[in-house]
Design a protein around this motif. Structure first.
Motif, PDB file in Angstrom:
ATOM      1  N   THR A   1       5.077 -36.577  31.872  1.00 57.42           N
ATOM      2  CA  THR A   1       5.658 -35.513  32.692  1.00 57.42           C
ATOM      3  C   THR A   1       5.724 -34.210  31.924  1.00 57.42           C
ATOM      4  OG1 THR A   1       6.957 -37.126  33.944  1.00 57.42           O
ATOM      5  CG2 THR A   1       7.679 -34.830  34.035  1.00 57.42           C
TER       6      THR A   1
ATOM      7  N   GLN B   1       6.087 -37.023  42.702  1.00 58.55           N
ATOM      8  CA  GLN B   1       6.521 -38.388  42.993  1.00 58.55           C
ATOM      9  C   GLN B   1       7.582 -38.403  44.094  1.00 58.55           C
ATOM     10  OE1 GLN B   1       7.893 -40.610  39.579  1.00 58.55           O
ATOM     11  NE2 GLN B   1       9.022 -42.051  40.834  1.00 58.55           N
ATOM     12  N   ASP B   2       8.560 -37.522  44.002  1.00 56.76           N
ATOM     13  CA  ASP B   2       9.594 -37.431  45.026  1.00 56.76           C
ATOM     14  C   ASP B   2       9.085 -36.588  46.188  1.00 56.76           C
ATOM     15  OD1 ASP B   2      11.423 -38.902  43.487  1.00 56.76           O
ATOM     16  OD2 ASP B   2      12.015 -37.099  42.390  1.00 56.76           O
TER      17      ASP B   2
ATOM     18  N   ARG C   1       5.264 -39.854  52.723  1.00 56.27           N
ATOM     19  CA  ARG C   1       4.338 -39.686  51.600  1.00 56.27           C
ATOM     20  C   ARG C   1       3.077 -38.950  52.048  1.00 56.27           C
ATOM     21  NH1 ARG C   1       6.329 -40.405  46.533  1.00 56.27           N
ATOM     22  NH2 ARG C   1       8.006 -41.921  46.677  1.00 56.27           N
TER      23      ARG C   1
ATOM     24  N   ASP D   1       1.336 -37.415  41.188  1.00 58.06           N
ATOM     25  CA  ASP D   1       2.308 -38.080  40.320  1.00 58.06           C
ATOM     26  C   ASP D   1       2.910 -39.270  41.067  1.00 58.06           C
ATOM     27  OD1 ASP D   1       4.079 -38.800  38.360  1.00 58.06           O
ATOM     28  OD2 ASP D   1       5.366 -37.040  38.563  1.00 58.06           O
ATOM     29  N   GLU D   2       2.383 -40.452  40.819  1.00 56.41           N
ATOM     30  CA  GLU D   2       2.864 -41.696  41.428  1.00 56.41           C
ATOM     31  C   GLU D   2       3.050 -41.558  42.949  1.00 56.41           C
ATOM     32  OE1 GLU D   2       5.736 -43.981  39.296  1.00 56.41           O
ATOM     33  OE2 GLU D   2       5.584 -42.710  37.530  1.00 56.41           O
TER      34      GLU D   2
ATOM     35  N   VAL E   1       4.585 -44.774  45.274  1.00 56.58           N
ATOM     36  CA  VAL E   1       5.843 -45.467  44.964  1.00 56.58           C
ATOM     37  C   VAL E   1       6.563 -45.854  46.255  1.00 56.58           C
ATOM     38  CG1 VAL E   1       8.157 -45.178  43.986  1.00 56.58           C
ATOM     39  CG2 VAL E   1       6.163 -44.392  42.717  1.00 56.58           C
TER      40      VAL E   1
ATOM     41  N   SER F   1       0.303 -43.220  37.569  1.00 58.87           N
ATOM     42  CA  SER F   1       0.886 -44.327  38.327  1.00 58.87           C
ATOM     43  C   SER F   1       1.299 -45.422  37.359  1.00 58.87           C
ATOM     44  CB  SER F   1      -0.122 -44.890  39.334  1.00 58.87           C
ATOM     45  OG  SER F   1       0.410 -46.015  40.005  1.00 58.87           O
TER      46      SER F   1
END
Length: 329
Positions: A55, A95-96, A153, A171-172, A175, A203
Motif C-alpha cells: 500500500t 479495496q473499499d 464492487r 487493490d483487492e 474481497v 490480491s
C-alpha cells in the motif's frame, strides 16, 4: 487488440518505473530501495503479506505520499504530488467501495468521470460505456445501498475506469464477493487489458493472480524478494510436487510406517515425508518420475494403498515459501 499489436505494446516504454524507492515512518523503514518496472500493456501482480509495503508503494506511485529518496516515473514523466497531467491518466479501484450513497449508480459514475473529462458529450458516452462494461444497465437509477452481492464492487470499478485510464490499479477488487461476481470482475479486468490497458493488480487470492497476471512481483519488508511469471516463480522453490497416498494400514503398524517414511526420505528428489490421518504426504523436487518412484517403494513393502494424488506447486506454495507462514498484523 490482436496478439501482434499487444506484443508491440508490451515492448514499449514502461508504464510505471520505480527506482530505489525509500520511505520511512519515523524509525520504521517501510520501503527499502524498492524497484518496480510495469511494462505497458501487461497485467502486473503485486503481492506481499500484510505490512510488506504494498500500500505504501502504491500510494507513493500515485503521488499520495512523499518519500525519502528514489525515483518514480509514469509514461516517461516524473511522478509526484503535483504531476496532475500524469495523475489524470491513471485509474484506481480501491479495496473499499468508495462511492456516494446519496447519488444513483449513473450519477456516481458521471461524477467521477467529470473529475477528468470536461466535454459533456464525451463524458456521456464514457459513462454509458462504463455502465455497459460492468453490466449495470438495469441499475442506473439505484442508489448504492440498494445494490446487493457483487454489484457495489462493479460500481466501484466503473467509477475507477470510466475516464479510460492507463494504467489502472486494482487493490483487492474481489474481497468478499460471490464466485459469480468474482469471475465477472476477473473477466472484466482481462477485457480491459485486451483493449490495451496496463493493470497493476493486488490480491490475497493467489489463484486469481496466477489466473490473470503476466508477471508477478512479491515484496516483503519493503523490498523485492522475487519477480517473474507464475511458472518462473514456482521454479524458485525446492518443493515441485506434492504426492499424497492413502495408506491406513500404516496407522496400525508403527514399524512399517517408520520404514516407509525412511525409505521414501532416501529418494533423491524427496525433501519431506509425513504421515498423519492415514495419509502419506511426500514433498519432492520437480521431476518426471517422482510418483512412479514413490509407488515403487510402497509396493516393495506390500503396503495397501487407497487414493493417490499428485499436485504441482501453486503460487500460494511459492508465496509461503518465500515470505514464511507466520501470521502478520
Amino acid at each position: 487488440m490482436n496478439t501482434a499489436e499487444n506484443n508491440v505494446q508490451r515492448d514499449a516504454a514502461p508504464a510505471i518505473e520505480v527506482r530505489e524507492l525509500v520511505k520511512r515512518y519515523a524509525d520504521k523503514l517501510a520501503l527499502d530501495y524498492l524497484n518496480m518496472n510495469v511494462r505497458t500493456g501487461e497485467i502486473y501482480g503485486l503481492l506481499g503479506p500484510n505490512g510488506s509495503g504494498k500500500t505504501t508503494a502504491i500510494n507513493c506511485i500515485l503521488g499520495l505520499l512523499t518519500y525519502d529518496s528514489g525515483q518514480i516515473r509514469a509514461f516517461g514523466g516524473k511522478m509526484g504530488p503535483t504531476a496532475y497531467d500524469l495523475k489524470r491518466r491513471i485509474g484506481v479501484v480501491p479495496q473499499d467501495v468508495a462511492v456516494f450513497n446519496e447519488l444513483t449508480v449513473q450519477e456516481n459514475i458521471e461524477y467521477f468521470c467529470s473529475l477528468y473529462v470536461a466535454d459533456k458529450m464525451r463524458r456521456a458516452r464514457l459513462v454509458d460505456e462504463a455502465i455497459e462494461f460492468v453490466g449495470l444497465e438495469d441499475y442506473r437509477r439505484f442508489r448504492p445501498r440498494k445494490l446487493s452481492g457483487g454489484l457495489p464492487r462493479r460500481l466501484n470499478i466503473a467509477c475507477g475506469i470510466v475516464h479510460q485510464p492507463e494504467p489502472i490499479f486494482f487493490d483487492e477488487p474481489t474481497v468478499a464477493v460471490d464466485p459469480q461476481s468474482r469471475n465477472s470482475i476477473l473477466e472484466g479486468i482481462k477485457r480491459l487489458n485486451e483493449r490495451g490497458a496496463t493493470v497493476v493488480y493486488t490480491s490475497h487470492y493467489m489463484e486469481e493472480v496466477e489466473q490473470i497476471c503476466d508477471r508477478i512481483q512479491i515484496i516483503d519488508h519493503g523490498r523485492q524478494i522475487a519477480i517473474g511469471t507464475a511458472d518462473e516463480l514456482k521454479r524458485m522453490i525446492e518443493a515441485g510436487e506434492r504426492i499424497t497416498v492413502e495408506a491406513p494400514a500404516l496407522s496400525a503398524n508403527e514399524a512399517l510406517c517408520q520404514r516407509a517414511v525412511s525409505m521414501l526420505g532416501d529418494l533423491e528428489a524427496v525433501h519431506e515425508v509425513t504421515f498423519e490421518n492415514d495419509e502419506l504426504v511426500v514433498v519432492c523436487s520437480q521431476g518426471e518420475h517422482n510418483l512412479i518412484d514413490v509407488l515403487q517403494v510402497l509396493r516393495s513393502l506390500d503396503i495397501p494403498m487407497g487414493h493417490v494424488s499428485s499436485r504441482a506447486p501453486t503460487l500460494n506454495d511459492v508465496f509461503l515459501a518465500l515470505t514464511g507462514t507466520d501470521l502478520r498484523d
